[in-house]
Design a protein around this motif. Structure first.
Motif, PDB file in Angstrom:
ATOM      1  N   SER A 314      63.080 106.285   8.119  1.00 18.46           N
ATOM      2  CA  SER A 314      62.676 105.268   9.045  1.00 18.46           C
ATOM      3  C   SER A 314      63.511 105.146  10.268  1.00 18.46           C
ATOM      4  N   SER A 315      64.827 105.281   9.809  1.00 20.38           N
ATOM      5  CA  SER A 315      66.026 104.925  10.798  1.00 20.38           C
ATOM      6  C   SER A 315      66.252 106.213  11.398  1.00 20.38           C
ATOM      7  N   ASN A 316      66.426 107.265  10.531  1.00 21.32           N
ATOM      8  CA  ASN A 316      67.012 108.830  11.196  1.00 21.32           C
ATOM      9  C   ASN A 316      65.806 109.296  12.239  1.00 21.32           C
ATOM     10  N   LEU A 317      64.570 109.116  11.882  1.00 24.06           N
ATOM     11  CA  LEU A 317      63.423 109.467  12.715  1.00 24.06           C
ATOM     12  C   LEU A 317      63.157 108.707  13.885  1.00 24.06           C
ATOM     13  N   ALA A 318      64.001 107.432  14.219  1.00 23.71           N
ATOM     14  CA  ALA A 318      63.640 106.828  15.293  1.00 23.71           C
ATOM     15  C   ALA A 318      64.145 107.465  16.615  1.00 23.71           C
ATOM     16  N   ARG A 319      65.111 108.467  16.310  1.00 23.50           N
ATOM     17  CA  ARG A 319      65.690 109.393  17.468  1.00 23.50           C
ATOM     18  C   ARG A 319      64.526 110.099  18.143  1.00 23.50           C
ATOM     19  N   TYR A 320      63.403 110.311  17.510  1.00 19.63           N
ATOM     20  CA  TYR A 320      62.178 111.182  18.215  1.00 19.63           C
ATOM     21  C   TYR A 320      61.657 110.295  19.124  1.00 19.63           C
ATOM     22  N   ASP A 321      61.993 110.181  20.435  1.00 20.03           N
ATOM     23  CA  ASP A 321      61.468 109.063  21.200  1.00 20.03           C
ATOM     24  C   ASP A 321      60.933 109.696  22.680  1.00 20.03           C
ATOM     25  N   ALA A 353      50.920 113.556   9.069  1.00 19.77           N
ATOM     26  CA  ALA A 353      50.595 112.501   8.245  1.00 19.77           C
ATOM     27  C   ALA A 353      51.665 111.896   7.367  1.00 19.77           C
ATOM     28  N   GLU A 354      52.280 112.885   6.707  1.00 22.62           N
ATOM     29  CA  GLU A 354      52.994 112.465   5.632  1.00 22.62           C
ATOM     30  C   GLU A 354      54.399 111.759   6.159  1.00 22.62           C
ATOM     31  N   VAL A 355      55.020 112.475   7.310  1.00 24.69           N
ATOM     32  CA  VAL A 355      55.880 111.945   7.928  1.00 24.69           C
ATOM     33  C   VAL A 355      55.665 110.284   8.465  1.00 24.69           C
ATOM     34  N   LYS A 356      54.705 110.127   8.869  1.00 23.84           N
ATOM     35  CA  LYS A 356      54.288 108.832   9.455  1.00 23.84           C
ATOM     36  C   LYS A 356      54.014 107.850   8.131  1.00 23.84           C
ATOM     37  N   ARG A 357      53.618 108.308   6.997  1.00 24.25           N
ATOM     38  CA  ARG A 357      53.632 107.427   5.823  1.00 24.25           C
ATOM     39  C   ARG A 357      55.113 107.002   5.299  1.00 24.25           C
ATOM     40  N   ARG A 358      55.822 107.905   5.589  1.00 24.61           N
ATOM     41  CA  ARG A 358      57.299 107.681   4.991  1.00 24.61           C
ATOM     42  C   ARG A 358      57.991 106.769   6.018  1.00 24.61           C
ATOM     43  N   ILE A 359      57.655 106.967   7.291  1.00 22.25           N
ATOM     44  CA  ILE A 359      58.302 106.111   8.359  1.00 22.25           C
ATOM     45  C   ILE A 359      57.967 104.627   8.091  1.00 22.25           C
ATOM     46  N   MET A 360      56.569 104.513   7.862  1.00 24.87           N
ATOM     47  CA  MET A 360      56.090 103.220   7.651  1.00 24.87           C
ATOM     48  C   MET A 360      56.371 102.526   6.336  1.00 24.87           C
ATOM     49  N   LEU A 361      56.566 103.430   5.430  1.00 24.81           N
ATOM     50  CA  LEU A 361      57.035 102.832   3.977  1.00 24.81           C
ATOM     51  C   LEU A 361      58.493 102.283   4.119  1.00 24.81           C
ATOM     52  N   LEU A 366      62.408  97.874   4.751  1.00 25.21           N
ATOM     53  CA  LEU A 366      63.653  97.239   5.160  1.00 25.21           C
ATOM     54  C   LEU A 366      63.262  96.171   5.939  1.00 25.21           C
ATOM     55  N   SER A 367      61.959  95.632   6.197  1.00 26.98           N
ATOM     56  CA  SER A 367      61.589  94.550   7.010  1.00 26.98           C
ATOM     57  C   SER A 367      62.001  93.205   6.492  1.00 26.98           C
ATOM     58  N   ALA A 368      62.109  92.174   7.107  1.00 26.61           N
ATOM     59  CA  ALA A 368      62.355  90.891   6.842  1.00 26.61           C
ATOM     60  C   ALA A 368      61.486  90.393   5.657  1.00 26.61           C
ATOM     61  N   GLY A 369      61.709  89.716   4.657  1.00 29.85           N
ATOM     62  CA  GLY A 369      61.020  89.223   3.656  1.00 29.85           C
ATOM     63  C   GLY A 369      60.632  90.196   2.326  1.00 29.85           C
ATOM     64  N   TYR A 370      60.923  91.640   2.564  1.00 29.09           N
ATOM     65  CA  TYR A 370      60.778  92.448   1.598  1.00 29.09           C
ATOM     66  C   TYR A 370      61.744  93.270   1.537  1.00 29.09           C
ATOM     67  N   TYR A 371      62.839  92.949   2.036  1.00 33.90           N
ATOM     68  CA  TYR A 371      64.204  93.874   1.791  1.00 33.90           C
ATOM     69  C   TYR A 371      64.618  93.773   0.534  1.00 33.90           C
ATOM     70  N   ASP A 372      64.902  92.562   0.021  1.00 31.18           N
ATOM     71  CA  ASP A 372      65.549  92.198  -1.289  1.00 31.18           C
ATOM     72  C   ASP A 372      64.611  92.751  -2.478  1.00 31.18           C
ATOM     73  N   ALA A 373      63.371  92.584  -2.234  1.00 36.79           N
ATOM     74  CA  ALA A 373      62.287  93.122  -3.241  1.00 36.79           C
ATOM     75  C   ALA A 373      62.439  94.517  -3.421  1.00 36.79           C
ATOM     76  N   TYR A 374      62.264  95.252  -2.372  1.00 39.82           N
ATOM     77  CA  TYR A 374      62.165  96.760  -2.437  1.00 39.82           C
ATOM     78  C   TYR A 374      63.641  97.494  -2.102  1.00 39.82           C
ATOM     79  N   TYR A 375      64.088  97.570  -0.839  1.00 39.93           N
ATOM     80  CA  TYR A 375      65.422  98.266  -0.600  1.00 39.93           C
ATOM     81  C   TYR A 375      66.482  97.733  -1.464  1.00 39.93           C
TER      82      TYR A 375
END
Lengths: 492, 100
Positions: A314-321, A353-361, A366-375
């Protein structure tokens, strides 16, 4: 003919690189329409490269250790002036202004690049069906997938389109397609091969590695591309362990552990389990000390991987803008027309679709509130896997495990449910999380007559002993299935 | 762990990632992301208290190169790849609502 055989014949003037290339281009002309291994075949630049090798030989110059060997490149490796797509619409029209380090090393050794091979978009997938340019088919059965994500590279070697190929392996993307296509595929120790010019998916896991028709050829290719590179700060500083050093040494006295958890992991089919046991027996018969070993955390690798890899992606593919290269979609007429609208339209139309799925996942993990539980939890599981491997390697020199849970599956069979597709990587992922090397070697066939691969795993920088054991495994393997594109029979 | 991911969570995440989803995509992705996160819960069985996280397989810190000027990519060659260029710079649609 092996890659080593081609290089020897070309170096001695017994064959021309041009004649070797034309033979491979002939097989491409005959079967590529059925297989679709390539996004792009480079007829003209390959002929020029082959002629340059022949000129070097005629002039008495050293043409390199891969002189005249046709090599296919996964289309996520940058090639200067040649389109590099990652099989994604978002890189439409882009030609890299530089070569990947591995591409420069291949050229320096006289290799002839025949084309850019198809992949799951941005290397995300296990079947090469997630390509914007259509699926690649398995040369052993055109109704089945070649595996993925480096399915085009695996199919190109299996079909005889290239003697060698490069792929990238983030969670099994070299080894799983190698197993399904009946070829050898290796993921080196993290940092052994420069990632400069490999388009990033998950940077702490990605590693470039070889496909070949034999263990010796895979070692030859790996030795040609490995070593420090100032352009990749994660490339290892020291001289790499030679993969080719002990290929003929046998396995007498070598300690081989069969990973209990992976041999019995979720969804591994009975024929694959049987071939893995037979592989262990074959090494024991060759003098190895074989025993079962437990790597308890290995089975949790899959869950950890599908949080860590998407987070990094999700971080690496942010460059495609749509700003600096590739696709830019304009906002809808009457829409906001601002830069955010451009980002949204470009990324929504450019990614599959698969790339979108993984970017969102990954964004979610990594998002606030879920970082510790998942990543955060996934990173701790990664530590447990490394510890369990370390304990296993106190007792064993190499480990043995299945590569893929089954032989090649049918096109479309697993596309509806991401989890079913992700389970393909259960036996390959632990090596990526640990940064360790692993190699898949063809070992007999499944009940359907199609190739099965068995993995040899080794600790970090254990390439020499890993290839040594892999060569012994190859020597003991039952007869292989011949691809239908090369005149082999249809599977049962 | 957290409760099952909802459609509004997915819509929020899509917006953060600069992805625009159709209603059909939102439904499908909500189900699929929920299934993947559910599968990830099997790690709950593991005791990771006191286990340090691993972010990277190599213990590298601050890899530095010598401070020597070397050639970099050619500006015109790089800009030739851009969708839109003006005065040797990347041109983008307007930001912050000002007139273009």
């Amino acid at each position: 003919m092996t890659a080593a055989g081609i290089a020897a014949a070309v170096r001695s003037g017994q064959r021309t690189a041009r004649s070797v290339l034309e033979e491979h281009l002939g097989r491409i002309a005959a079967a590529e329409a059925d297989v679709h291994a390539f996004n792009l075949v480079l007829h003209e630049s390959a002929r020029a490269a082959a002629d340059a090798v022949d000129a070097a030989v005629a002039a008495g110059r050293d043409p390199g250790v891969l002189a005249g060997v046709p090599v296919a490149l996964k289309d996520n490796l940058c090639t200067r002036g040649v389109p590099t797509t990652c099989s994604s619409r978002i890189l439409d029209g882009w030609t890299p202004p530089y070569d990947a380090t591995v591409v420069r090393r291949l050229a320096a050794e006289g290799a002839v690049v025949v084309g850019k091979t198809n992949l799951d978009e941005f290397a995300m997938g296990s079947s090469t069906e997630n390509s914007a340019f259509g699926a690649t088919r398995n040369p052993h059965d055109l109704g089945r997938v070649p595996g993925g994500s480096s399915g085009g590279s695996a199919a190109a070697v299996a079909a005889g389109f290239a003697a060698l190929a490069l792929g990238s392996d983030t969670g099994g993307s070299i080894r799983q397609p190698a197993a399904l296509c009946g070829v050898v595929g290796a993921k080196p120790t993290y940092g052994l091969v420069s990632r400069y010019g490999l388009i990033a998916f998950a940077s702490s896991l990605d590693q470039i590695g070889p496909f070949a028709g034999s263990v010796a050829d895979a070692a030859l290719l790996l030795d040609a591309i490995s070593g420090p590179d100032p352009l990749d700060s994660t490339s290892l500083r020291d001289a790499p362990p030679p993969a080719s050093a002990r290929l003929g040494a046998g396995v007498d006295g070598l300690r081989v552990g069969v990973v209990a958890e992976l041999a019995a992991a979720e969804g591994i089919s009975a024929d694959v389990v049987a071939r893995t046991r037979e592989a262990a027996d074959a090494l024991a018969a060759a003098g190895a000390k074989v025993d079962e070993v437990s790597v308890p955390a290995a089975v949790y690798g899959l869950s950890a991987y599908y949080l860590i890899a998407p987070a990094e992606a999700s971080s690496n593919l942010a460059r495609y803008d749509g700003v600096r290269y590739g696709l830019r979609e304009r906002g809808d007429p009457g829409g906001a027309g601002d830069i955010t609208d451009m980002y949204l339209k470009t990324r929504s139309r450019g990614f599959g679709a698969e790339v979108k799925r993984r970017i969102m996942l990954g964004t979610y993990a990594l998002s606030a509130g879920y970082y510790d539980a998942y990543y955060g939890k996934a990173q701790r599981v990664r530590t447990l896997i490394i510890r369990d491997f370390a304990a296993a390697y106190e007792r064993f020199d190499v480990l043995l495990a299945p590569t893929a849970p089954s032989t090649a599956f049918a096109l479309g069979e697993k596309t509806a449910d991401p989890i079913t597709m992700y389970l393909n990587d259960v036996c390959t992922i632990p090596s990526n999380l640990a940064g360790h090397p692993a190699i898949s070697v063809p070992f007999g066939c499944g009940d359907d007559g199609l190739p099965v691969g068995v993995q040899v795993l080794a600790p970090a920088l254990g390439e020499t002993v890993m290839f040594q054991a892999a060569a012994a495994l190859e020597a003991a393997a039952p007869p292989a299935h011949v691809p239908v594109t090369l005149g082999g029979g249809a599977s049962q | 762990m957290a409760t099952r991911i909802s459609a509004s969570d997915v819509a929020h995440v899509a917006r953060l990632a600069r992805l625009e989803l159709t209603g059909e995509e939102l439904d499908r992705f909500t189900g699929q992301l929920g299934a993947v996160l559910e599968h990830a819960r099997d790690v709950e069985a593991l005791d990771v208290a006191g286990v340090p996280p691993t972010a990277h397989p190599l213990p590298l810190v601050n890899v530095l190169r010598d401070d020597v000027v070397t050639p970099s990519l050619d500006r015109d060659e790089v800009l030739a790849q851009a969708p839109s260029v003006e005065s040797h710079r990347f041109r983008v649609p307007r930001i912050l609502g000002e007139e273009p």
